[in-house]
Design a protein around this motif. Structure first.
Motif, short mmCIF file in Angstrom:
data_model
loop_
_atom_site.label_atom_id
_atom_site.label_comp_id
_atom_site.label_asym_id
_atom_site.label_seq_id
_atom_site.Cartn_x
_atom_site.Cartn_y
_atom_site.Cartn_z
N GLN A 2 0.81 -1.11 0.08
CA GLN A 2 0.05 -0.11 -0.01
C GLN A 2 0.74 1.42 -0.03
O GLN A 2 0.51 2.19 -0.75
CB GLN A 2 -0.95 -0.12 1.13
CG GLN A 2 -2.09 -1.04 1.01
CD GLN A 2 -2.83 -1.29 2.65
OE1 GLN A 2 -2.29 -1.45 3.29
NE2 GLN A 2 -3.98 -1.31 2.33
N VAL A 3 1.82 1.14 0.74
CA VAL A 3 2.89 2.21 0.93
C VAL A 3 3.37 2.47 -0.60
O VAL A 3 3.59 3.66 -1.19
CB VAL A 3 4.02 2.13 1.92
CG1 VAL A 3 5.20 3.13 1.78
CG2 VAL A 3 3.28 2.33 3.37
N ASP A 4 3.85 1.54 -1.11
CA ASP A 4 4.48 1.77 -2.51
C ASP A 4 3.50 2.16 -3.50
O ASP A 4 3.89 3.05 -4.24
CB ASP A 4 4.94 0.45 -2.90
CG ASP A 4 6.04 -0.33 -2.06
OD1 ASP A 4 6.92 0.61 -1.53
OD2 ASP A 4 6.45 -1.71 -2.19
N PHE A 5 2.13 1.75 -3.52
CA PHE A 5 1.23 2.28 -4.53
C PHE A 5 1.06 3.87 -4.00
O PHE A 5 1.15 4.52 -5.41
CB PHE A 5 -0.05 1.50 -4.07
CG PHE A 5 -1.19 2.13 -4.99
CD1 PHE A 5 -1.20 1.45 -6.44
CD2 PHE A 5 -1.99 3.30 -4.75
CE1 PHE A 5 -2.38 2.00 -7.17
CE2 PHE A 5 -2.88 3.70 -5.65
CZ PHE A 5 -2.93 3.16 -6.80
N VAL A 6 1.26 4.11 -2.94
CA VAL A 6 0.87 5.60 -2.64
C VAL A 6 1.97 6.46 -3.21
O VAL A 6 1.97 7.71 -3.79
CB VAL A 6 0.78 6.01 -1.12
CG1 VAL A 6 0.79 7.39 -0.75
CG2 VAL A 6 -0.65 5.41 -0.67
N THR A 7 3.34 5.99 -2.73
CA THR A 7 4.52 6.80 -3.22
C THR A 7 4.68 6.91 -4.68
O THR A 7 5.30 7.81 -5.48
CB THR A 7 5.76 6.17 -2.51
OG1 THR A 7 5.75 4.80 -2.97
CG2 THR A 7 5.83 6.26 -1.00
N GLY A 8 4.04 5.72 -5.57
CA GLY A 8 4.20 5.63 -6.77
C GLY A 8 3.10 6.65 -7.56
O GLY A 8 3.61 7.40 -8.44
N LYS A 9 2.10 6.77 -6.80
CA LYS A 9 0.82 7.67 -7.23
C LYS A 9 1.37 9.24 -7.26
O LYS A 9 0.78 9.85 -8.04
CB LYS A 9 -0.22 7.23 -6.72
CG LYS A 9 -1.50 7.97 -7.02
CD LYS A 9 -2.89 7.60 -6.53
CE LYS A 9 -4.18 8.23 -6.82
NZ LYS A 9 -4.35 7.82 -8.29
N PHE A 10 1.92 9.31 -5.87
CA PHE A 10 2.13 10.64 -5.46
C PHE A 10 3.78 10.75 -5.34
O PHE A 10 4.28 11.21 -4.26
CB PHE A 10 1.32 11.23 -4.16
CG PHE A 10 0.00 11.25 -4.53
CD1 PHE A 10 -0.65 12.18 -5.22
CD2 PHE A 10 -0.65 10.15 -3.84
CE1 PHE A 10 -2.21 12.08 -5.57
CE2 PHE A 10 -2.05 9.92 -4.33
CZ PHE A 10 -2.89 11.03 -4.85
N SER A 11 4.58 10.74 -6.38
CA SER A 11 5.85 10.75 -6.24
C SER A 11 6.62 12.00 -5.95
O SER A 11 7.62 11.83 -5.40
CB SER A 11 6.40 10.19 -7.58
OG SER A 11 6.20 11.15 -8.60
N SER A 12 5.74 13.06 -6.00
CA SER A 12 6.18 14.62 -5.73
C SER A 12 6.11 14.89 -4.37
O SER A 12 6.13 16.26 -3.92
CB SER A 12 5.89 15.52 -6.83
OG SER A 12 6.26 15.07 -8.25
#
Length: 245
Positions: free
Chosen positions: A122-132
């Protein structure tokens, strides 16, 4: 020396609990928090989800706070946190665990306290979706507080999370509920009934494919401590000691 002095009508544990439940009911019935849901399928076929608050007005660099809910909770019980975060300029989301958020189990696996590998996905998905995103924080509530510690402990320096907070942690679940039935029998009966209904009753068919014996043991549990001591096969553990470790 600064100190916290609560108002007299909220100074004790039971009054605090009643106020919390009343506030959650009020939020659920009278306040609407719009969510956008992303569903993730785990390698074993299990399903988790992420509910994002309606915060499209925020910039792509807005800080993010991720909430990990209670033992039978979901974003519906955490909406007030999302609303407050949005008002303060934070992008926010709730990590719904297996069997939560209105999604039944899709594999014969669950953990009342959550699975750190699911949280990592889940963390990986969030950081990929909002990389900035300029900042990443995580907040665990009750059962979610233990999952925060479990996840951070396993990920160590590899986690992108920069700050974390545990609210109402149980510290040691091997002991946390052992005296609940003795000192607060009504609370314990309510809690064990809730976890049985949430995890077992509504998922008997799929759980029976994993272990019929463990399924029956969980259904027959008389206390919350007994339930936690008996559900370890569904968490992928070989023994209750392994589960509590």
């Amino acid at each position: 020396n600064p100190r916290y002095i609560p108002t007299f009508w909220a100074a004790y544990q039971w009054s605090n609990l009643v106020l919390l439940l009343a506030k959650e009911r009020f939020d659920n019935y009278f306040r609407t928090t719009n969510h956008t849901r992303e569903i993730l399928t785990m390698p074993d076929g299990g399903t988790v989800s992420i509910d994002f608050a309606d915060d499209s007005h925020l910039s792509s660099s807005a800080p993010i706070v991720m909430f990990l809910h209670t033992v039978t909770g979901s974003s519906a019980d955490t909406s007030q946190y999302l609303r407050y975060a949005t008002l303060r300029g934070w992008r926010s989301c709730v990590f719904n665990r297996r069997g939560h958020g209105g999604i039944s189990l899709t594999s014969p696996s669950f953990n009342c306290m959550g699975d750190a590998s699911d949280t990592k996905a889940q963390v990986d998905f969030v950081t990929g979706k909002f990389s900035s995103a300029s900042y990443l924080a995580m907040v665990g509530i009750s059962a979610g507080s233990g999952l925060v510690i479990n996840y951070l402990g396993k990920e160590g320096d590899h986690t992108p999370i920069q700050d974390a907070c545990s609210l109402c942690p149980a510290y040691d679940i091997s002991q946390a509920f052992s005296k609940l039935a003795e000192y607060y029998p009504t609370v314990d009966r309510y809690l064990v009934s809730s976890v049985k209904k949430h995890f077992i009753t509504n998922n008997q068919n799929i759980l029976s494919t994993k272990s019929q014996a463990a399924l029956e043991n969980c259904l027959q549990a008389k206390t919350t401590h007994q339930f936690l001591s008996l559900n370890f096969p569904f968490a992928g553990c070989e023994s209750v000691e392994d589960y509590f470790a």
